[in-house]
Design a protein around this motif. Structure first.
Motif, PDB file in Angstrom:
ATOM      1  N   GLU A  75     -45.152  -7.610  36.380  1.00 49.51           N
ATOM      2  CA  GLU A  75     -45.915  -6.916  37.418  1.00 49.51           C
ATOM      3  C   GLU A  75     -46.189  -7.901  38.547  1.00 49.51           C
ATOM      4  O   GLU A  75     -46.385  -9.095  38.314  1.00 49.51           O
ATOM      5  N   TRP A  76     -46.213  -7.377  39.779  1.00 53.70           N
ATOM      6  CA  TRP A  76     -46.367  -8.199  40.972  1.00 53.70           C
ATOM      7  C   TRP A  76     -47.622  -7.767  41.722  1.00 53.70           C
ATOM      8  O   TRP A  76     -47.865  -6.583  41.888  1.00 53.70           O
ATOM      9  N   ASN A  77     -48.393  -8.743  42.204  1.00 52.53           N
ATOM     10  CA  ASN A  77     -49.573  -8.445  43.006  1.00 52.53           C
ATOM     11  C   ASN A  77     -49.643  -9.463  44.131  1.00 52.53           C
ATOM     12  O   ASN A  77     -49.754 -10.662  43.868  1.00 52.53           O
ATOM     13  N   TYR A  78     -49.588  -8.987  45.352  1.00 50.40           N
ATOM     14  CA  TYR A  78     -49.571  -9.871  46.521  1.00 50.40           C
ATOM     15  C   TYR A  78     -50.903  -9.773  47.253  1.00 50.40           C
ATOM     16  O   TYR A  78     -51.412  -8.683  47.496  1.00 50.40           O
ATOM     17  N   ASP A  79     -51.468 -10.923  47.592  1.00 53.41           N
ATOM     18  CA  ASP A  79     -52.733 -10.969  48.320  1.00 53.41           C
ATOM     19  C   ASP A  79     -52.547 -11.825  49.563  1.00 53.41           C
ATOM     20  O   ASP A  79     -52.315 -13.030  49.460  1.00 53.41           O
ATOM     21  N   ASP A  80     -52.636 -11.187  50.723  1.00 51.65           N
ATOM     22  CA  ASP A  80     -52.495 -11.937  51.966  1.00 51.65           C
ATOM     23  C   ASP A  80     -53.792 -11.909  52.777  1.00 51.65           C
ATOM     24  O   ASP A  80     -53.785 -12.106  53.981  1.00 51.65           O
ATOM     25  N   SER A  81     -54.901 -11.681  52.091  1.00 52.42           N
ATOM     26  CA  SER A  81     -56.172 -11.542  52.783  1.00 52.42           C
ATOM     27  C   SER A  81     -56.772 -12.888  53.204  1.00 52.42           C
ATOM     28  O   SER A  81     -57.576 -12.944  54.111  1.00 52.42           O
ATOM     29  N   GLY A  82     -56.391 -13.943  52.554  1.00 50.38           N
ATOM     30  CA  GLY A  82     -56.974 -15.245  52.880  1.00 50.38           C
ATOM     31  C   GLY A  82     -56.074 -16.083  53.756  1.00 50.38           C
ATOM     32  O   GLY A  82     -55.065 -15.617  54.291  1.00 50.38           O
ATOM     33  N   GLU A  83     -56.458 -17.331  53.890  1.00 49.64           N
ATOM     34  CA  GLU A  83     -55.673 -18.278  54.679  1.00 49.64           C
ATOM     35  C   GLU A  83     -54.325 -18.537  54.026  1.00 49.64           C
ATOM     36  O   GLU A  83     -53.306 -18.701  54.689  1.00 49.64           O
ATOM     37  N   THR A  84     -54.327 -18.583  52.709  1.00 48.75           N
ATOM     38  CA  THR A  84     -53.108 -18.795  51.932  1.00 48.75           C
ATOM     39  C   THR A  84     -52.738 -17.486  51.254  1.00 48.75           C
ATOM     40  O   THR A  84     -53.581 -16.843  50.643  1.00 48.75           O
ATOM     41  N   GLN A  85     -51.473 -17.109  51.369  1.00 50.46           N
ATOM     42  CA  GLN A  85     -51.015 -15.908  50.687  1.00 50.46           C
ATOM     43  C   GLN A  85     -50.709 -16.273  49.230  1.00 50.46           C
ATOM     44  O   GLN A  85     -50.222 -17.363  48.952  1.00 50.46           O
ATOM     45  N   GLN A  86     -51.007 -15.337  48.335  1.00 49.21           N
ATOM     46  CA  GLN A  86     -50.750 -15.587  46.921  1.00 49.21           C
ATOM     47  C   GLN A  86     -49.974 -14.430  46.313  1.00 49.21           C
ATOM     48  O   GLN A  86     -50.246 -13.273  46.609  1.00 49.21           O
ATOM     49  N   LEU A  87     -49.028 -14.793  45.475  1.00 48.79           N
ATOM     50  CA  LEU A  87     -48.278 -13.820  44.694  1.00 48.79           C
ATOM     51  C   LEU A  87     -48.644 -14.061  43.239  1.00 48.79           C
ATOM     52  O   LEU A  87     -48.426 -15.154  42.709  1.00 48.79           O
ATOM     53  N   LYS A  88     -49.251 -13.044  42.621  1.00 46.96           N
ATOM     54  CA  LYS A  88     -49.615 -13.148  41.202  1.00 46.96           C
ATOM     55  C   LYS A  88     -48.600 -12.350  40.404  1.00 46.96           C
ATOM     56  O   LYS A  88     -48.396 -11.163  40.645  1.00 46.96           O
ATOM     57  N   ILE A  89     -47.957 -13.041  39.475  1.00 42.66           N
ATOM     58  CA  ILE A  89     -46.957 -12.429  38.615  1.00 42.66           C
ATOM     59  C   ILE A  89     -47.517 -12.432  37.205  1.00 42.66           C
ATOM     60  O   ILE A  89     -47.938 -13.477  36.703  1.00 42.66           O
ATOM     61  N   THR A  90     -47.533 -11.278  36.571  1.00 41.97           N
ATOM     62  CA  THR A  90     -47.956 -11.208  35.177  1.00 41.97           C
ATOM     63  C   THR A  90     -46.833 -10.584  34.364  1.00 41.97           C
ATOM     64  O   THR A  90     -46.058  -9.776  34.875  1.00 41.97           O
ATOM     65  N   GLY A  91     -46.761 -10.987  33.127  1.00 42.41           N
ATOM     66  CA  GLY A  91     -45.752 -10.438  32.235  1.00 42.41           C
ATOM     67  C   GLY A  91     -46.028 -10.884  30.808  1.00 42.41           C
ATOM     68  O   GLY A  91     -46.920 -11.686  30.551  1.00 42.41           O
ATOM     69  N   THR A  92     -45.258 -10.354  29.921  1.00 39.18           N
ATOM     70  CA  THR A  92     -45.395 -10.679  28.500  1.00 39.18           C
ATOM     71  C   THR A  92     -44.471 -11.840  28.152  1.00 39.18           C
ATOM     72  O   THR A  92     -43.332 -11.899  28.605  1.00 39.18           O
ATOM     73  N   TRP A  93     -44.970 -12.749  27.347  1.00 42.12           N
ATOM     74  CA  TRP A  93     -44.240 -13.943  26.927  1.00 42.12           C
ATOM     75  C   TRP A  93     -42.989 -13.538  26.152  1.00 42.12           C
ATOM     76  O   TRP A  93     -42.990 -12.556  25.401  1.00 42.12           O
ATOM     77  N   GLN A  94     -41.934 -14.317  26.344  1.00 45.03           N
ATOM     78  CA  GLN A  94     -40.706 -14.162  25.561  1.00 45.03           C
ATOM     79  C   GLN A  94     -40.413 -15.486  24.864  1.00 45.03           C
ATOM     80  O   GLN A  94     -40.675 -16.546  25.410  1.00 45.03           O
ATOM     81  N   ASN A  95     -39.855 -15.408  23.694  1.00 43.04           N
ATOM     82  CA  ASN A  95     -39.499 -16.606  22.941  1.00 43.04           C
ATOM     83  C   ASN A  95     -38.122 -17.085  23.407  1.00 43.04           C
ATOM     84  O   ASN A  95     -37.127 -16.958  22.723  1.00 43.04           O
ATOM     85  N   ASN A  96     -38.096 -17.620  24.622  1.00 42.85           N
ATOM     86  CA  ASN A  96     -36.844 -18.043  25.239  1.00 42.85           C
ATOM     87  C   ASN A  96     -36.899 -19.500  25.693  1.00 42.85           C
ATOM     88  O   ASN A  96     -36.159 -19.906  26.569  1.00 42.85           O
ATOM     89  N   GLY A  97     -37.799 -20.242  25.104  1.00 38.85           N
ATOM     90  CA  GLY A  97     -37.972 -21.637  25.503  1.00 38.85           C
ATOM     91  C   GLY A  97     -39.173 -21.841  26.403  1.00 38.85           C
ATOM     92  O   GLY A  97     -39.559 -22.972  26.681  1.00 38.85           O
ATOM     93  N   LEU A  98     -39.755 -20.747  26.857  1.00 40.54           N
ATOM     94  CA  LEU A  98     -40.938 -20.830  27.701  1.00 40.54           C
ATOM     95  C   LEU A  98     -42.096 -21.387  26.882  1.00 40.54           C
ATOM     96  O   LEU A  98     -42.443 -20.846  25.839  1.00 40.54           O
ATOM     97  N   PHE A  99     -42.645 -22.487  27.340  1.00 36.21           N
ATOM     98  CA  PHE A  99     -43.733 -23.206  26.664  1.00 36.21           C
ATOM     99  C   PHE A  99     -43.305 -23.748  25.303  1.00 36.21           C
ATOM    100  O   PHE A  99     -44.092 -23.831  24.371  1.00 36.21           O
ATOM    101  N   ALA A 100     -42.039 -24.130  25.191  1.00 34.21           N
ATOM    102  CA  ALA A 100     -41.515 -24.671  23.936  1.00 34.21           C
ATOM    103  C   ALA A 100     -42.204 -25.982  23.563  1.00 34.21           C
ATOM    104  O   ALA A 100     -42.251 -26.343  22.386  1.00 34.21           O
ATOM    105  N   GLN A 101     -42.743 -26.693  24.566  1.00 33.01           N
ATOM    106  CA  GLN A 101     -43.413 -27.955  24.287  1.00 33.01           C
ATOM    107  C   GLN A 101     -44.711 -27.745  23.498  1.00 33.01           C
ATOM    108  O   GLN A 101     -45.225 -28.674  22.898  1.00 33.01           O
ATOM    109  N   HIS A 102     -45.205 -26.514  23.473  1.00 29.45           N
ATOM    110  CA  HIS A 102     -46.385 -26.200  22.666  1.00 29.45           C
ATOM    111  C   HIS A 102     -45.884 -25.748  21.300  1.00 29.45           C
ATOM    112  O   HIS A 102     -45.000 -24.908  21.200  1.00 29.45           O
TER     113      HIS A 102
END
Length: 166
Positions: A75-102
């Motif tokens: 899911e994507w959520n864009y906020d351009d209301s402040g001085e800095t624009q932010q894109l918030k990306i949310t999603g469900t974790w996949q066991n594909n090496g993401l955070f493998a160091q943990h």
């Protein structure tokens, strides 16, 4: 008389189906309307930012490619209301090496696949990503398991993506 009864029965049966077909058409129109509303709710800015190309490790890919590959149910959520624009990306974790160091146990990994929500916040100044302000967290059942900030975690996401492609 028998024919008349059969025709009358068929007409009554089809009349009832007509209402059902009309109801189905109305429901489909409502679904289509909601889908169009959702699509238009994502601004042009979000589409532009999602199409931003990233060059990393001799590969070029978009922000959209990155997150659609390393996360599920994005899911994507864009906020351009402040001085800095932010894109918030949310999603469900996949066991594909993401955070493998943990070192998550096999049981934790199974739970994370269903309930591990990853949130990434990218910051932009004048259309350029500020990698140092990247924020990444993973939450499961209200508990923050991972919370990292900066360019290193963003590059880890890039590395995960490029390893998946190999």
């Amino acid at each position: 008389m028998r024919r008349f009864s059969l025709v009358l029965f068929t007409v009554i049966l089809l009349a009832g189906c007509g209402d059902t077909v009309a109801d189905l058409k109305e429901a489909a129109a409502g679904i289509n309307s909601k889908a169009n509303e959702a699509a238009s709710a994502i601004s042009i800015d979000v589409h532009f930012i999602r199409a931003t190309e990233i060059e990393f490790d001799n590969q070029t890919f978009t922000i959209n490619d990155l997150f659609k590959t390393i996360l599920r149910d994005v899911e994507w959520n864009y906020d351009d209301s402040g001085e800095t624009q932010q894109l918030k990306i949310t999603g469900t974790w996949q066991n594909n090496g993401l955070f493998a160091q943990h070192s998550f146990s096999a049981y934790q990994k199974e739970l994370l696949k269903e309930n591990g929500e990853v949130e990434v916040i990218l910051s932009f100044n004048n259309g350029t990503m500020d990698e140092t302000k990247t924020k990444v967290s993973m939450i499961m059942d209200g508990e923050t398991l991972i919370k990292e900030v900066g360019q290193e975690i963003l590059h880890h996401l890039y590395k995960t993506y490029t390893q998946i492609l190999l």
